[in-house]
Design a protein around this motif. Sequence first.
Motif, short mmCIF file in Angstrom:
data_model
loop_
_atom_site.label_atom_id
_atom_site.label_comp_id
_atom_site.label_asym_id
_atom_site.label_seq_id
_atom_site.Cartn_x
_atom_site.Cartn_y
_atom_site.Cartn_z
N VAL A 248 -48.60 -19.02 13.29
CA VAL A 248 -47.34 -18.40 13.73
C VAL A 248 -46.34 -18.29 12.58
O VAL A 248 -46.20 -19.20 11.77
N LEU A 249 -45.69 -17.15 12.52
CA LEU A 249 -44.63 -16.91 11.55
C LEU A 249 -43.29 -17.11 12.26
O LEU A 249 -43.00 -16.44 13.26
N VAL A 250 -42.49 -18.06 11.77
CA VAL A 250 -41.20 -18.40 12.37
C VAL A 250 -40.08 -17.88 11.48
O VAL A 250 -40.07 -18.14 10.27
N ARG A 297 -50.40 -24.14 9.81
CA ARG A 297 -50.27 -23.50 11.12
C ARG A 297 -49.00 -22.67 11.26
O ARG A 297 -48.99 -21.61 11.86
N VAL A 298 -47.90 -23.16 10.66
CA VAL A 298 -46.59 -22.50 10.82
C VAL A 298 -46.00 -22.18 9.45
O VAL A 298 -45.89 -23.05 8.58
N LEU A 299 -45.62 -20.93 9.26
CA LEU A 299 -44.90 -20.51 8.06
C LEU A 299 -43.49 -20.12 8.49
O LEU A 299 -43.31 -19.24 9.33
N ILE A 318 -42.23 -16.04 15.99
CA ILE A 318 -41.15 -16.70 16.74
C ILE A 318 -39.82 -16.48 16.02
O ILE A 318 -39.70 -16.76 14.83
N ASN A 319 -38.85 -15.98 16.76
CA ASN A 319 -37.49 -15.87 16.24
C ASN A 319 -36.75 -17.16 16.58
O ASN A 319 -36.25 -17.32 17.70
N TYR A 320 -36.73 -18.10 15.64
CA TYR A 320 -35.99 -19.34 15.88
C TYR A 320 -34.50 -19.01 15.97
O TYR A 320 -33.77 -19.58 16.77
N ASP A 321 -34.06 -18.09 15.12
CA ASP A 321 -32.69 -17.56 15.19
C ASP A 321 -32.78 -16.09 15.55
O ASP A 321 -33.53 -15.34 14.92
N ILE A 322 -32.00 -15.66 16.54
CA ILE A 322 -31.99 -14.25 16.92
C ILE A 322 -31.22 -13.46 15.86
O ILE A 322 -30.09 -13.84 15.52
N GLY A 334 -42.74 -6.80 14.48
CA GLY A 334 -43.78 -5.87 14.04
C GLY A 334 -44.76 -6.48 13.06
O GLY A 334 -45.77 -5.86 12.72
N ARG A 335 -44.48 -7.73 12.61
CA ARG A 335 -45.43 -8.43 11.76
C ARG A 335 -46.68 -8.81 12.56
O ARG A 335 -47.74 -9.06 11.99
#
Length: 431
Positions: A248-250, A297-299, A318-322, A334-335
Amino acid sequence: MIFEELGIFEPILRALKAKNYTEPTPIQAKSIPLILEGNDLLGVAQTGTGKTAAFAIPIIQKIQKLITNGRGRPKIKALIITPTRELAIQIDDNIKGYSKNTDVKHAVIFGGVPQGKQVNQLKQGVHILVATPGRLLDLISQKHINLDAIKIFVLDEADRMLDMGFIHDIKKLLKILPTKRQSLFFSATMPSNIVQLSRTILDNPKRVEVSPESTTAETIKQYLYYTNKNDKKDLLIHILKDQKIKQVLVFSRTKHGADKIARNLKKHKIEAAAIHGDKAQNQRQKALTQFKASQIRVLVATDIAARGIDIDKLQYVINYDIPNIPETYVHRIGRSGRAGEEGVALSLCEPEENVYVRDIEKLIKKKIDVVRDQPYIQTDKPMNASQRKDAEKEKQRKKQEFFANRKKQQGGSSKRAPKAKGTGKKINRRR
Protein backbone atom coordinates in the motif's frame (compact mmCIF):
# COMPACT_ATOMS: atom_id res chain seq x y z
CA MET A 1 -5.92 7.49 -33.79
CA ILE A 2 -2.88 5.19 -33.73
CA PHE A 3 0.84 5.97 -33.36
CA GLU A 4 1.49 5.18 -37.04
CA GLU A 5 -0.52 8.28 -37.98
CA LEU A 6 1.77 10.67 -36.05
CA GLY A 7 4.82 10.44 -38.34
CA ILE A 8 6.82 8.26 -35.98
CA PHE A 9 9.48 6.16 -37.71
CA GLU A 10 9.63 2.37 -37.65
CA PRO A 11 12.35 1.75 -34.98
CA ILE A 12 10.30 3.62 -32.37
CA LEU A 13 7.02 2.05 -33.51
CA ARG A 14 8.56 -1.36 -32.89
CA ALA A 15 9.58 -0.30 -29.39
CA LEU A 16 6.07 1.00 -28.68
CA LYS A 17 4.53 -2.27 -29.85
CA ALA A 18 6.84 -4.15 -27.50
CA LYS A 19 5.37 -2.05 -24.68
CA ASN A 20 1.82 -2.76 -25.95
CA TYR A 21 1.25 0.91 -26.72
CA THR A 22 -1.38 1.19 -29.46
CA GLU A 23 -3.18 4.52 -29.15
CA PRO A 24 -1.56 7.82 -28.14
CA THR A 25 -2.94 9.84 -25.23
CA PRO A 26 -4.35 13.31 -26.04
CA ILE A 27 -1.12 15.10 -25.08
CA GLN A 28 0.89 12.68 -27.25
CA ALA A 29 -1.43 12.98 -30.25
CA LYS A 30 -1.28 16.79 -30.11
CA SER A 31 2.41 17.25 -29.23
CA ILE A 32 4.38 14.69 -31.25
CA PRO A 33 3.63 16.10 -34.75
CA LEU A 34 4.31 19.67 -33.58
CA ILE A 35 7.66 18.74 -32.04
CA LEU A 36 8.69 16.71 -35.11
CA GLU A 37 7.97 19.83 -37.21
CA GLY A 38 10.46 21.80 -35.09
CA ASN A 39 8.05 24.04 -33.18
CA ASP A 40 8.66 25.37 -29.69
CA LEU A 41 5.92 23.94 -27.47
CA LEU A 42 4.05 25.11 -24.38
CA GLY A 43 2.37 22.06 -22.85
CA VAL A 44 -0.12 22.33 -20.00
CA ALA A 45 -0.44 18.81 -18.62
CA GLN A 46 -0.12 16.97 -15.35
CA THR A 47 2.04 13.99 -14.48
CA GLY A 48 0.20 10.85 -15.53
CA THR A 49 -1.13 12.19 -18.84
CA GLY A 50 1.61 10.54 -20.91
CA LYS A 51 3.63 13.69 -21.50
CA THR A 52 7.02 11.97 -21.09
CA ALA A 53 6.37 9.98 -24.27
CA ALA A 54 4.94 13.15 -25.85
CA PHE A 55 8.38 14.78 -25.83
CA ALA A 56 10.72 11.75 -25.59
CA ILE A 57 9.49 10.00 -28.75
CA PRO A 58 9.97 12.94 -31.16
CA ILE A 59 13.29 13.90 -29.50
CA ILE A 60 14.68 10.38 -30.06
CA GLN A 61 13.52 10.44 -33.68
CA LYS A 62 15.00 13.89 -34.40
CA ILE A 63 18.32 13.01 -32.78
CA GLN A 64 18.59 9.68 -34.59
CA LYS A 65 18.37 11.59 -37.87
CA LEU A 66 21.00 14.09 -36.67
CA ILE A 67 23.52 11.42 -35.73
CA THR A 68 23.09 9.07 -38.72
CA ASN A 69 26.23 10.42 -40.37
CA GLY A 70 27.93 11.56 -37.19
CA ARG A 71 31.40 10.48 -36.15
CA GLY A 72 33.42 10.69 -32.94
CA ARG A 73 32.25 10.82 -29.35
CA PRO A 74 28.51 11.63 -29.00
CA LYS A 75 27.70 15.17 -27.88
CA ILE A 76 24.66 16.24 -25.87
CA LYS A 77 21.99 17.21 -28.37
CA ALA A 78 18.96 17.24 -26.06
CA LEU A 79 18.71 18.35 -22.42
CA ILE A 80 15.71 17.49 -20.25
CA ILE A 81 15.43 19.23 -16.87
CA THR A 82 13.05 17.92 -14.21
CA PRO A 83 12.70 18.81 -10.50
CA THR A 84 13.01 15.47 -8.71
CA ARG A 85 15.38 12.53 -8.83
CA GLU A 86 12.52 10.04 -9.16
CA LEU A 87 11.10 11.83 -12.19
CA ALA A 88 14.53 12.07 -13.78
CA ILE A 89 15.06 8.32 -13.37
CA GLN A 90 11.59 7.57 -14.72
CA ILE A 91 12.11 9.76 -17.81
CA ASP A 92 15.46 8.10 -18.50
CA ASP A 93 13.85 4.65 -18.15
CA ASN A 94 11.20 5.62 -20.68
CA ILE A 95 13.83 6.94 -23.11
CA LYS A 96 15.67 3.63 -22.74
CA GLY A 97 12.54 1.75 -23.77
CA TYR A 98 11.59 3.99 -26.70
CA SER A 99 15.15 4.22 -28.11
CA LYS A 100 16.22 0.59 -27.87
CA ASN A 101 16.13 0.11 -31.66
CA THR A 102 18.12 3.29 -32.39
CA ASP A 103 21.72 4.50 -31.95
CA VAL A 104 20.70 7.20 -29.47
CA LYS A 105 22.71 7.21 -26.22
CA HIS A 106 21.23 8.70 -23.07
CA ALA A 107 22.11 9.29 -19.42
CA VAL A 108 20.54 10.64 -16.24
CA ILE A 109 22.26 12.72 -13.54
CA PHE A 110 20.95 13.84 -10.16
CA GLY A 111 22.25 14.87 -6.76
CA GLY A 112 22.31 12.97 -3.50
CA VAL A 113 24.69 10.27 -4.77
CA PRO A 114 28.43 10.26 -5.60
CA GLN A 115 29.06 11.75 -9.04
CA GLY A 116 31.70 9.23 -10.18
CA LYS A 117 29.49 6.83 -12.16
CA GLN A 118 27.59 9.72 -13.73
CA VAL A 119 30.79 11.45 -14.81
CA ASN A 120 32.18 8.22 -16.31
CA GLN A 121 29.04 7.77 -18.39
CA LEU A 122 29.21 11.37 -19.58
CA LYS A 123 32.83 10.86 -20.66
CA GLN A 124 31.71 8.05 -22.98
CA GLY A 125 29.36 10.51 -24.66
CA VAL A 126 25.56 10.86 -24.66
CA HIS A 127 22.99 12.39 -27.00
CA ILE A 128 20.14 12.91 -24.51
CA LEU A 129 20.80 14.05 -20.96
CA VAL A 130 18.11 14.00 -18.26
CA ALA A 131 19.09 16.04 -15.20
CA THR A 132 18.02 17.75 -12.01
CA PRO A 133 19.20 21.40 -11.89
CA GLY A 134 21.66 21.28 -8.99
CA ARG A 135 23.77 18.35 -10.18
CA LEU A 136 23.70 19.67 -13.76
CA LEU A 137 25.12 23.08 -12.81
CA ASP A 138 27.65 21.43 -10.50
CA LEU A 139 29.01 19.21 -13.29
CA ILE A 140 29.00 22.11 -15.75
CA SER A 141 31.13 24.13 -13.31
CA GLN A 142 33.54 21.19 -13.08
CA LYS A 143 33.83 21.13 -16.90
CA HIS A 144 32.32 17.64 -17.15
CA ILE A 145 29.39 18.90 -19.26
CA ASN A 146 29.35 21.13 -22.33
CA LEU A 147 26.01 22.33 -23.70
CA ASP A 148 27.25 24.03 -26.89
CA ALA A 149 25.77 21.30 -29.14
CA ILE A 150 22.26 21.43 -27.63
CA LYS A 151 19.49 21.38 -30.25
CA ILE A 152 16.49 20.64 -28.01
CA PHE A 153 15.81 21.84 -24.46
CA VAL A 154 12.95 20.52 -22.28
CA LEU A 155 11.82 22.06 -19.01
CA ASP A 156 9.46 19.55 -17.37
CA GLU A 157 7.19 20.18 -14.36
CA ALA A 158 7.94 23.91 -14.43
CA ASP A 159 5.46 24.82 -11.69
CA ARG A 160 6.93 22.22 -9.34
CA MET A 161 10.41 23.47 -10.28
CA LEU A 162 9.52 26.94 -9.02
CA ASP A 163 7.77 25.58 -5.92
CA MET A 164 10.99 23.80 -4.99
CA GLY A 165 13.07 26.97 -5.36
CA PHE A 166 14.89 26.18 -8.61
CA ILE A 167 14.15 29.48 -10.36
CA HIS A 168 17.70 30.84 -9.90
CA ASP A 169 19.23 27.60 -11.21
CA ILE A 170 16.98 27.77 -14.28
CA LYS A 171 18.00 31.36 -14.96
CA LYS A 172 21.70 30.41 -14.70
CA LEU A 173 21.12 27.54 -17.10
CA LEU A 174 19.33 29.70 -19.68
CA LYS A 175 22.44 31.90 -19.93
CA ILE A 176 24.55 28.86 -20.83
CA LEU A 177 22.27 27.26 -23.41
CA PRO A 178 22.61 28.09 -27.13
CA THR A 179 20.06 30.72 -28.14
CA LYS A 180 19.30 28.83 -31.34
CA ARG A 181 17.44 25.75 -30.17
CA GLN A 182 14.02 24.11 -30.00
CA SER A 183 12.46 24.50 -26.56
CA LEU A 184 9.66 22.50 -24.94
CA PHE A 185 8.04 23.75 -21.74
CA PHE A 186 5.63 21.65 -19.64
CA SER A 187 3.68 22.68 -16.56
CA ALA A 188 0.58 21.36 -14.77
CA THR A 189 -0.57 24.90 -13.96
CA MET A 190 0.03 28.30 -15.53
CA PRO A 191 0.13 31.04 -12.86
CA SER A 192 1.63 34.41 -13.84
CA ASN A 193 5.21 33.55 -12.77
CA ILE A 194 5.14 30.40 -14.93
CA VAL A 195 3.77 32.35 -17.90
CA GLN A 196 6.57 34.89 -17.49
CA LEU A 197 9.21 32.15 -17.30
CA SER A 198 7.84 30.46 -20.43
CA ARG A 199 8.21 33.72 -22.37
CA THR A 200 11.93 33.84 -21.56
CA ILE A 201 12.41 30.29 -22.85
CA LEU A 202 10.07 29.85 -25.82
CA ASP A 203 10.02 31.44 -29.27
CA ASN A 204 6.59 31.71 -30.89
CA PRO A 205 5.42 28.44 -29.30
CA LYS A 206 2.49 26.22 -30.16
CA ARG A 207 0.27 25.64 -27.12
CA VAL A 208 -1.07 22.21 -26.22
CA GLU A 209 -3.36 21.82 -23.23
CA VAL A 210 -4.84 18.74 -21.61
CA SER A 211 -7.49 19.33 -18.98
CA PRO A 212 -6.66 18.07 -15.48
CA GLU A 213 -8.17 14.73 -14.63
CA SER A 214 -11.59 15.23 -13.07
CA THR A 215 -12.82 11.66 -13.10
CA THR A 216 -11.54 8.54 -11.40
CA ALA A 217 -11.19 5.18 -13.11
CA GLU A 218 -14.19 2.89 -12.78
CA THR A 219 -11.81 0.11 -11.74
CA ILE A 220 -10.89 1.96 -8.52
CA LYS A 221 -13.16 1.38 -5.52
CA GLN A 222 -13.20 4.39 -3.20
CA TYR A 223 -13.94 4.33 0.52
CA LEU A 224 -14.03 7.08 3.14
CA TYR A 225 -13.37 6.76 6.88
CA TYR A 226 -14.64 9.72 8.93
CA THR A 227 -12.51 9.84 12.08
CA ASN A 228 -10.88 12.21 14.57
CA LYS A 229 -7.41 13.65 14.10
CA ASN A 230 -5.96 11.86 17.14
CA ASP A 231 -7.44 8.52 16.04
CA LYS A 232 -5.91 8.42 12.55
CA LYS A 233 -2.80 6.48 13.52
CA ASP A 234 -4.89 3.82 15.29
CA LEU A 235 -7.35 3.64 12.40
CA LEU A 236 -4.49 3.05 9.97
CA ILE A 237 -3.23 0.15 12.12
CA HIS A 238 -6.79 -1.22 12.26
CA ILE A 239 -7.08 -1.10 8.45
CA LEU A 240 -3.72 -2.80 7.97
CA LYS A 241 -4.83 -5.76 10.08
CA ASP A 242 -6.47 -6.87 6.83
CA GLN A 243 -3.81 -9.22 5.41
CA LYS A 244 -5.24 -8.82 1.90
CA ILE A 245 -3.55 -5.40 1.88
CA LYS A 246 -0.09 -6.70 1.04
CA GLN A 247 1.28 -3.53 -0.59
CA VAL A 248 0.00 0.00 0.00
CA LEU A 249 1.10 3.52 -0.85
CA VAL A 250 0.17 5.98 1.92
CA PHE A 251 0.05 9.71 1.23
CA SER A 252 1.05 12.26 3.87
CA ARG A 253 0.69 16.03 3.57
CA THR A 254 4.09 16.80 5.11
CA LYS A 255 7.60 15.32 5.31
CA HIS A 256 7.47 15.30 9.11
CA GLY A 257 4.10 13.57 8.97
CA ALA A 258 5.43 10.89 6.61
CA ASP A 259 8.29 10.07 9.00
CA LYS A 260 5.90 9.98 11.96
CA ILE A 261 3.49 7.60 10.18
CA ALA A 262 6.32 5.25 9.17
CA ARG A 263 7.75 5.20 12.72
CA ASN A 264 4.36 4.34 14.21
CA LEU A 265 3.84 1.52 11.71
CA LYS A 266 7.25 0.02 12.47
CA LYS A 267 6.46 0.26 16.19
CA HIS A 268 3.51 -2.02 15.44
CA LYS A 269 5.72 -4.49 13.53
CA ILE A 270 4.55 -3.33 10.09
CA GLU A 271 7.38 -2.98 7.58
CA ALA A 272 7.28 0.61 6.35
CA ALA A 273 9.48 3.36 4.93
CA ALA A 274 8.98 7.05 4.18
CA ILE A 275 10.22 8.95 1.14
CA HIS A 276 10.31 12.72 0.79
CA GLY A 277 12.57 15.57 -0.27
CA ASP A 278 14.70 15.50 2.90
CA LYS A 279 15.72 11.88 2.41
CA ALA A 280 19.04 11.12 0.72
CA GLN A 281 18.76 9.76 -2.81
CA ASN A 282 20.13 6.33 -1.86
CA GLN A 283 17.55 6.10 0.95
CA ARG A 284 14.71 6.97 -1.42
CA GLN A 285 15.85 4.53 -4.09
CA LYS A 286 16.37 1.75 -1.54
CA ALA A 287 12.87 2.25 -0.10
CA LEU A 288 11.28 2.34 -3.55
CA THR A 289 13.18 -0.76 -4.70
CA GLN A 290 12.20 -2.67 -1.55
CA PHE A 291 8.57 -1.60 -1.94
CA LYS A 292 8.43 -2.73 -5.56
CA ALA A 293 9.97 -6.05 -4.50
CA SER A 294 7.32 -6.40 -1.71
CA GLN A 295 10.04 -6.36 0.96
CA ILE A 296 8.28 -3.34 2.49
CA ARG A 297 4.53 -3.49 2.95
CA VAL A 298 3.86 0.25 3.32
CA LEU A 299 5.51 3.15 1.51
CA VAL A 300 4.63 6.57 2.97
CA ALA A 301 5.17 9.48 0.58
CA THR A 302 4.53 13.17 0.14
CA ASP A 303 3.04 14.34 -3.14
CA ILE A 304 6.34 15.75 -4.45
CA ALA A 305 8.29 12.57 -3.67
CA ALA A 306 5.50 10.45 -5.17
CA ARG A 307 5.95 12.10 -8.56
CA GLY A 308 7.80 9.57 -10.62
CA ILE A 309 6.58 6.54 -8.66
CA ASP A 310 5.06 4.11 -11.15
CA ILE A 311 4.35 0.67 -9.72
CA ASP A 312 2.70 -2.02 -11.81
CA LYS A 313 -0.32 -3.73 -10.26
CA LEU A 314 -0.37 -1.51 -7.16
CA GLN A 315 -3.81 -2.17 -5.71
CA TYR A 316 -4.07 -0.05 -2.54
CA VAL A 317 -3.65 3.67 -1.93
CA ILE A 318 -4.44 5.34 1.39
CA ASN A 319 -4.89 9.07 1.86
CA TYR A 320 -3.75 9.51 5.47
CA ASP A 321 -4.25 13.24 4.90
CA ILE A 322 -7.01 14.40 2.55
CA PRO A 323 -5.51 16.78 -0.06
CA ASN A 324 -6.93 20.30 -0.18
CA ILE A 325 -6.71 20.30 -4.00
CA PRO A 326 -9.33 17.95 -5.50
CA GLU A 327 -7.24 17.15 -8.60
CA THR A 328 -4.48 15.90 -6.31
CA TYR A 329 -6.89 13.28 -4.94
CA VAL A 330 -7.65 12.06 -8.46
CA HIS A 331 -3.96 11.85 -9.27
CA ARG A 332 -3.09 10.08 -6.00
CA ILE A 333 -5.66 7.31 -6.28
CA GLY A 334 -4.78 6.92 -9.96
CA ARG A 335 -1.56 5.26 -8.76
CA SER A 336 -3.70 2.17 -8.23
CA GLY A 337 -5.93 0.39 -10.73
CA ARG A 338 -3.61 1.05 -13.69
CA ALA A 339 -4.00 -0.54 -17.12
CA GLY A 340 -7.45 -1.89 -16.31
CA GLU A 341 -6.39 -3.53 -13.03
CA GLU A 342 -8.63 -3.19 -9.97
CA GLY A 343 -7.63 -0.65 -7.33
CA VAL A 344 -8.81 0.40 -3.87
CA ALA A 345 -8.49 3.93 -2.47
CA LEU A 346 -9.06 4.52 1.24
CA SER A 347 -9.22 8.03 2.72
CA LEU A 348 -8.97 8.93 6.41
CA CYS A 349 -10.86 12.17 7.06
CA GLU A 350 -10.53 14.25 10.21
CA PRO A 351 -13.09 17.03 10.92
CA GLU A 352 -11.02 19.85 9.41
CA GLU A 353 -10.83 17.87 6.15
CA ASN A 354 -14.58 17.38 5.73
CA VAL A 355 -14.71 20.40 3.44
CA TYR A 356 -11.98 18.90 1.24
CA VAL A 357 -14.07 15.76 0.77
CA ARG A 358 -17.01 17.85 -0.43
CA ASP A 359 -14.75 19.57 -2.98
CA ILE A 360 -13.43 16.20 -4.18
CA GLU A 361 -16.92 14.73 -4.58
CA LYS A 362 -17.98 17.82 -6.49
CA LEU A 363 -15.04 17.38 -8.89
CA ILE A 364 -15.46 13.63 -9.49
CA LYS A 365 -19.26 13.98 -9.58
CA LYS A 366 -19.91 11.08 -7.24
CA LYS A 367 -20.24 10.31 -3.55
CA ILE A 368 -17.45 8.30 -1.96
CA ASP A 369 -18.71 5.27 -0.02
CA VAL A 370 -18.46 5.84 3.74
CA VAL A 371 -17.23 2.98 5.94
CA ARG A 372 -19.39 3.06 9.06
CA ASP A 373 -18.43 -0.30 10.55
CA GLN A 374 -15.15 0.82 12.10
CA PRO A 375 -14.06 1.57 15.69
CA TYR A 376 -12.83 5.15 15.24
CA ILE A 377 -15.90 7.09 14.12
CA GLN A 378 -15.61 10.89 13.85
CA THR A 379 -17.08 12.57 16.92
CA ASP A 380 -15.23 15.90 16.98
CA LYS A 381 -16.65 18.92 15.18
CA PRO A 382 -14.72 21.07 12.68
CA MET A 383 -13.35 24.24 14.25
CA ASN A 384 -14.63 27.66 13.22
CA ALA A 385 -12.24 30.46 12.22
CA SER A 386 -11.83 31.73 15.78
CA GLN A 387 -11.14 28.25 17.14
CA ARG A 388 -8.58 27.58 14.42
CA LYS A 389 -6.82 30.82 15.28
CA ASP A 390 -6.72 29.90 18.97
CA ALA A 391 -5.54 26.39 18.16
CA GLU A 392 -2.71 27.76 16.02
CA LYS A 393 -1.66 30.12 18.83
CA GLU A 394 -1.63 27.22 21.29
CA LYS A 395 0.39 25.12 18.84
CA GLN A 396 2.99 27.88 18.49
CA ARG A 397 3.08 28.38 22.27
CA LYS A 398 3.76 24.69 22.87
CA LYS A 399 6.41 24.69 20.15
CA GLN A 400 8.22 27.66 21.70
CA GLU A 401 7.92 26.10 25.16
CA PHE A 402 9.36 22.83 23.89
CA PHE A 403 12.41 24.45 22.30
CA ALA A 404 12.95 26.74 25.32
CA ASN A 405 12.95 23.74 27.67
CA ARG A 406 15.26 21.77 25.40
CA LYS A 407 17.69 24.69 25.21
CA LYS A 408 17.55 25.04 28.99
CA GLN A 409 18.23 21.32 29.50
CA GLN A 410 21.11 21.32 27.04
CA GLY A 411 22.63 24.39 28.65
CA GLY A 412 22.42 22.91 32.14
CA SER A 413 23.68 19.43 31.30
CA SER A 414 26.65 20.21 29.09
CA LYS A 415 29.70 22.01 30.38
CA ARG A 416 32.15 23.54 27.96
CA ALA A 417 35.74 22.39 28.20
CA PRO A 418 38.11 25.16 29.36
CA LYS A 419 40.41 26.78 26.84
CA ALA A 420 44.19 26.59 27.14
CA LYS A 421 45.67 29.99 27.82
CA GLY A 422 46.85 31.84 24.77
CA THR A 423 45.78 29.14 22.29
CA GLY A 424 42.06 29.78 21.91
CA LYS A 425 41.70 25.97 21.79
CA LYS A 426 39.75 23.67 24.08
CA ILE A 427 41.73 21.34 26.33
CA ASN A 428 41.10 17.70 25.42
CA ARG A 429 40.27 15.96 28.69
CA ARG A 430 40.62 12.54 27.05
CA ARG A 431 44.08 10.98 27.06
